[in-house]
Design a protein around this motif. Structure first.
Motif, mmCIF file in Angstrom:
data_model
loop_
_atom_site.group_PDB
_atom_site.id
_atom_site.type_symbol
_atom_site.label_atom_id
_atom_site.label_comp_id
_atom_site.label_asym_id
_atom_site.label_seq_id
_atom_site.Cartn_x
_atom_site.Cartn_y
_atom_site.Cartn_z
ATOM 1 N N ALA A 57 18.820 52.492 -28.501
ATOM 2 C CA ALA A 57 19.322 53.844 -28.267
ATOM 3 C C ALA A 57 19.577 54.072 -26.778
ATOM 4 O O ALA A 57 20.623 54.620 -26.398
ATOM 5 C CB ALA A 57 18.332 54.867 -28.809
ATOM 6 N N LEU A 58 18.655 53.637 -25.935
ATOM 7 C CA LEU A 58 18.843 53.789 -24.488
ATOM 8 C C LEU A 58 20.045 52.978 -24.005
ATOM 9 O O LEU A 58 20.800 53.431 -23.148
ATOM 10 C CB LEU A 58 17.574 53.386 -23.736
ATOM 11 N N ALA A 59 20.241 51.800 -24.569
ATOM 12 C CA ALA A 59 21.407 50.977 -24.207
ATOM 13 C C ALA A 59 22.709 51.676 -24.621
ATOM 14 O O ALA A 59 23.696 51.663 -23.875
ATOM 15 C CB ALA A 59 21.311 49.599 -24.860
ATOM 16 N N ALA A 60 22.704 52.292 -25.788
ATOM 17 C CA ALA A 60 23.893 53.015 -26.260
ATOM 18 C C ALA A 60 24.209 54.195 -25.339
ATOM 19 O O ALA A 60 25.378 54.468 -25.039
ATOM 20 C CB ALA A 60 23.678 53.496 -27.688
ATOM 21 N N LEU A 61 23.178 54.890 -24.875
ATOM 22 C CA LEU A 61 23.391 56.014 -23.958
ATOM 23 C C LEU A 61 23.944 55.531 -22.620
ATOM 24 O O LEU A 61 24.855 56.145 -22.056
ATOM 25 C CB LEU A 61 22.078 56.774 -23.746
ATOM 26 N N GLU A 62 23.425 54.419 -22.122
ATOM 27 C CA GLU A 62 23.944 53.841 -20.873
ATOM 28 C C GLU A 62 25.428 53.512 -21.026
ATOM 29 O O GLU A 62 26.227 53.770 -20.133
ATOM 30 C CB GLU A 62 23.171 52.579 -20.496
ATOM 31 N N HIS A 63 25.771 52.940 -22.165
ATOM 32 C CA HIS A 63 27.155 52.551 -22.441
ATOM 33 C C HIS A 63 28.076 53.773 -22.499
ATOM 34 O O HIS A 63 29.249 53.683 -22.133
ATOM 35 C CB HIS A 63 27.206 51.767 -23.761
ATOM 36 N N ALA A 64 27.548 54.908 -22.943
ATOM 37 C CA ALA A 64 28.357 56.115 -23.144
ATOM 38 C C ALA A 64 28.296 57.078 -21.952
ATOM 39 O O ALA A 64 28.807 58.195 -22.043
ATOM 40 C CB ALA A 64 27.895 56.823 -24.410
ATOM 41 N N LYS A 65 27.719 56.668 -20.834
ATOM 42 C CA LYS A 65 27.531 57.564 -19.681
ATOM 43 C C LYS A 65 28.812 58.282 -19.257
ATOM 44 O O LYS A 65 28.799 59.481 -19.005
ATOM 45 C CB LYS A 65 26.990 56.785 -18.484
ATOM 46 N N ASN A 66 29.907 57.557 -19.145
ATOM 47 C CA ASN A 66 31.153 58.175 -18.678
ATOM 48 C C ASN A 66 31.649 59.239 -19.642
ATOM 49 O O ASN A 66 32.129 60.294 -19.218
ATOM 50 C CB ASN A 66 32.226 57.120 -18.419
ATOM 51 N N ARG A 67 31.548 58.975 -20.936
ATOM 52 C CA ARG A 67 31.968 59.976 -21.926
ATOM 53 C C ARG A 67 31.075 61.207 -21.856
ATOM 54 O O ARG A 67 31.541 62.336 -21.991
ATOM 55 C CB ARG A 67 31.956 59.386 -23.331
ATOM 56 N N LEU A 68 29.781 60.993 -21.627
ATOM 57 C CA LEU A 68 28.853 62.115 -21.540
ATOM 58 C C LEU A 68 29.092 62.924 -20.267
ATOM 59 O O LEU A 68 29.034 64.159 -20.286
ATOM 60 C CB LEU A 68 27.412 61.622 -21.630
ATOM 61 N N LEU A 69 29.390 62.253 -19.174
ATOM 62 C CA LEU A 69 29.730 62.955 -17.928
ATOM 63 C C LEU A 69 31.002 63.784 -18.097
ATOM 64 O O LEU A 69 31.082 64.915 -17.609
ATOM 65 C CB LEU A 69 29.911 61.960 -16.786
ATOM 66 N N ALA A 70 31.976 63.230 -18.791
ATOM 67 C CA ALA A 70 33.214 63.966 -19.039
ATOM 68 C C ALA A 70 32.937 65.218 -19.872
ATOM 69 O O ALA A 70 33.513 66.283 -19.616
ATOM 70 C CB ALA A 70 34.230 63.067 -19.746
ATOM 71 N N ALA A 71 32.054 65.107 -20.850
ATOM 72 C CA ALA A 71 31.689 66.267 -21.665
ATOM 73 C C ALA A 71 31.019 67.336 -20.803
ATOM 74 O O ALA A 71 31.307 68.526 -20.938
ATOM 75 C CB ALA A 71 30.772 65.845 -22.812
ATOM 76 N N LEU A 72 30.128 66.903 -19.908
ATOM 77 C CA LEU A 72 29.467 67.854 -19.006
ATOM 78 C C LEU A 72 30.488 68.539 -18.097
ATOM 79 O O LEU A 72 30.451 69.751 -17.912
ATOM 80 C CB LEU A 72 28.440 67.140 -18.129
ATOM 81 N N ALA A 73 31.388 67.751 -17.531
ATOM 82 C CA ALA A 73 32.381 68.287 -16.598
ATOM 83 C C ALA A 73 33.260 69.331 -17.277
ATOM 84 O O ALA A 73 33.648 70.323 -16.651
ATOM 85 C CB ALA A 73 33.237 67.155 -16.041
ATOM 86 N N GLY A 74 33.538 69.119 -18.551
ATOM 87 C CA GLY A 74 34.400 70.049 -19.274
ATOM 88 C C GLY A 74 33.710 71.320 -19.725
ATOM 89 O O GLY A 74 34.365 72.315 -20.020
ATOM 90 N N ARG A 75 32.389 71.323 -19.786
ATOM 91 C CA ARG A 75 31.692 72.472 -20.368
ATOM 92 C C ARG A 75 30.717 73.183 -19.449
ATOM 93 O O ARG A 75 30.292 74.281 -19.760
ATOM 94 C CB ARG A 75 30.943 72.012 -21.621
ATOM 95 N N VAL A 76 30.336 72.550 -18.331
ATOM 96 C CA VAL A 76 29.366 73.173 -17.422
ATOM 97 C C VAL A 76 29.924 73.109 -16.000
ATOM 98 O O VAL A 76 30.385 72.056 -15.562
ATOM 99 C CB VAL A 76 27.995 72.448 -17.476
ATOM 100 N N ARG A 77 29.871 74.226 -15.320
ATOM 101 C CA ARG A 77 30.371 74.271 -13.945
ATOM 102 C C ARG A 77 29.269 73.817 -12.990
ATOM 103 O O ARG A 77 28.216 74.432 -12.908
ATOM 104 C CB ARG A 77 30.772 75.700 -13.630
ATOM 105 N N LEU A 78 29.529 72.713 -12.310
ATOM 106 C CA LEU A 78 28.571 72.160 -11.350
ATOM 107 C C LEU A 78 29.298 71.854 -10.045
ATOM 108 O O LEU A 78 30.488 71.533 -10.060
ATOM 109 C CB LEU A 78 27.958 70.860 -11.888
#
Length: 94
Positions: A57-78
């Motif tokens: 599961a941790l390996a899968a999350l590492e692999h998906a980091k860029n997609r998760l960052l893109a989701a954050l960028a689209g939904r949360v103002r930082l």
């Protein structure tokens, strides 16, 4: 302006939804237990609990980091996008 706890709760919710949307079988029954944003905003530590194979599961999350960052960028103002760090959830003993 919202407080840190409110921001962390929003980040947690957005990440949980984004992870669920990945549809990766290694992430089945994975929950986001907590998130902590470093004081300088550069690192977002995500504590997850995997009810199956934690390492996969941790390996899968590492692999998906860029997609998760893109989701954050689209939904949360930082000010800046933080680096994501995934750690297993270890509740403190009572």
């Amino acid at each position: 302006m919202y407080g840190r706890a409110h921001l962390e709760e929003r980040l947690k919710r957005v990440l949980a939804e984004a992870i669920q949307g990945l549809e990766d079988p290694r992430l089945f029954l994975l929950t986001v237990e907590a998130v902590r944003l470093s004081p300088d905003g550069r690192v977002l530590t995500i504590y997850v609990e995997a009810f199956a194979e934690e390492e996969k599961a941790l390996a899968a999350l590492e692999h998906a980091k860029n997609r998760l960052l893109a989701a954050l960028a689209g939904r949360v103002r930082l000010r800046r996008l933080p680096r994501l760090e995934f750690l297993p959830w270890r509740p403190r003993p009572a």
